[in-house]
Design an enzyme around this catalytic site. Structure first.
Site, PDB file in Angstrom:
ATOM      1  N   GLU A  51      32.302  36.100  33.048  1.00  0.00           N
ATOM      2  CA  GLU A  51      31.891  34.723  33.324  1.00  0.00           C
ATOM      3  C   GLU A  51      30.463  34.497  32.817  1.00  0.00           C
ATOM      4  OE1 GLU A  51      31.741  31.692  37.178  1.00  0.00           O
ATOM      5  OE2 GLU A  51      31.540  33.849  37.508  1.00  0.00           O
ATOM      6  N   LYS A 124      37.208  26.343  35.222  1.00  0.00           N
ATOM      7  CA  LYS A 124      37.242  26.915  36.571  1.00  0.00           C
ATOM      8  C   LYS A 124      37.522  25.824  37.601  1.00  0.00           C
ATOM      9  CE  LYS A 124      34.209  29.555  39.705  1.00  0.00           C
ATOM     10  NZ  LYS A 124      32.857  30.144  39.814  1.00  0.00           N
ATOM     11  N   CYS A 165      36.385  33.935  38.411  1.00  0.00           N
ATOM     12  CA  CYS A 165      35.570  34.352  39.551  1.00  0.00           C
ATOM     13  C   CYS A 165      36.100  33.857  40.894  1.00  0.00           C
ATOM     14  CB  CYS A 165      34.121  33.924  39.328  1.00  0.00           C
ATOM     15  SG  CYS A 165      32.930  34.864  40.325  1.00  0.00           S
TER      16      CYS A 165
END
Length: 290
Positions: A51, A124, A165
């Site tokens: 990330e 995300k 994440c």
């Protein structure tokens, strides 16, 4: 007559690039270039970055001059050029870009083929808005807009679902990926040390076991130029929950800011896990409606 059974072709290999990305995109890009060269030389079919691979900076005013809409950003083209240069598929981890409306940022992943073409994008979905027992406070949603679309894409390693994440903590996202045919899931991350020590490995193994998928999670690691510390431990996990690779913490001395790990991604392992624990059949046969 030769009765020796034919051997199976070797499984394609994922290369996980663990980084300590900083506030200089050019330096981060140079580290990625070196890592991809090493990954290609090591026989990898695809490299995975963490990330915020090209810029990790909590200072939003300082980072702002680097952040642009994808159409105006030099970063996707730079990563496409590296994929072509090294003849390697690439998962970008994620990079910060401006949303198309220019109001907030997005945390966007790209899957790039060895010919340099972008095969998939993913923003995300879940924003990291938490106050941790360690005292750390994170409010991603104050600057970032969450994505709304699920992404699954064909790759040399199989059909891959994309996440980033904090998405890791939402198992329903991964079940939806499996319903769309995923056999492999990417989870690039910049996990905090405190949450990593408590939850990283168990969550990665749980996502692999409950989906019957390979998990490939390249991570940020160490002390960064913006002052934060990340957990590291880039991992690859097979569908039975076995850890195939774990990069540990930190970056190897003298390596220019990365540590490389390799892991086979065998489609047969998916078949074995799903046959042994037939979750899809069990769901189809359940008698209650959830």
């Amino acid at each position: 007559m030769n009765t020796t059974p034919a051997s199976s072709p070797p499984a394609p290999v994922a290369a996980l690039v663990q980084m300590t990305s900083g506030i200089d995109p050019d330096a981060n890009l140079a580290a990625i270039d070196r890592a991809m060269g090493e990954a290609a030389a090591g026989g990898a079919s695809m490299a995975f970055l963490p990330e915020m691979s090209l810029l990790l900076d909590r200072d939003r005013a300082r980072s702002a001059p680097h952040i642009a809409r994808e159409a105006d950003s030099p970063w996707p083209a730079a990563l496409q050029a590296l994929a072509q240069k090294h003849g390697l598929w690439l998962h970008s981890g994620s990079i910060p870009l401006l949303a198309d409306d220019g109001e907030r940022r997005v945390n966007r992943s790209h899957v790039i083929a060895a010919d340099g073409s972008i095969r998939a994008r993913y923003d995300k979905i879940h924003m990291f808005d938490v106050t941790l027992p360690s005292g750390e406070n994170w409010t991603e949603s104050s600057a970032y807009a969450g994505g709304e679309a699920l992404t699954v894409v064909e790759t040399p390693l199989g059909k891959m679902g994309l996440s980033v994440c904090y998405d890791l903590r939402f198992p329903e996202l991964y079940r939806a990926m499996v319903d769309r045919g995923a056999t492999l899931i990417a989870i690039p991350a910049a996990f905090t040390v405190s949450t990593g020590e408590a939850h990283w490995h168990v969550l990665m193994r749980a996502r692999a076991i409950e989906t019957g998928c390979h998990i490939v999670a390249a991570a940020q690691s160490g002390t960064h130029a913006d002052g934060r510390e990340t957990y590291g431990h880039s991992v690859a996990v097979d569908p039975w929950g076995i850890v195939l690779a774990d990069a540990g913490c930190g970056a190897a001395a003298g390596d220019g800011g990365y540590r490389l790990s390799f892991a086979p991604v065998a489609s047969a392992a998916v078949d074995r896990a799903r046959q042994a624990i037939p979750l899809a059949r069990s769901r189809a046969n359940r008698r209650i409606t959830l």
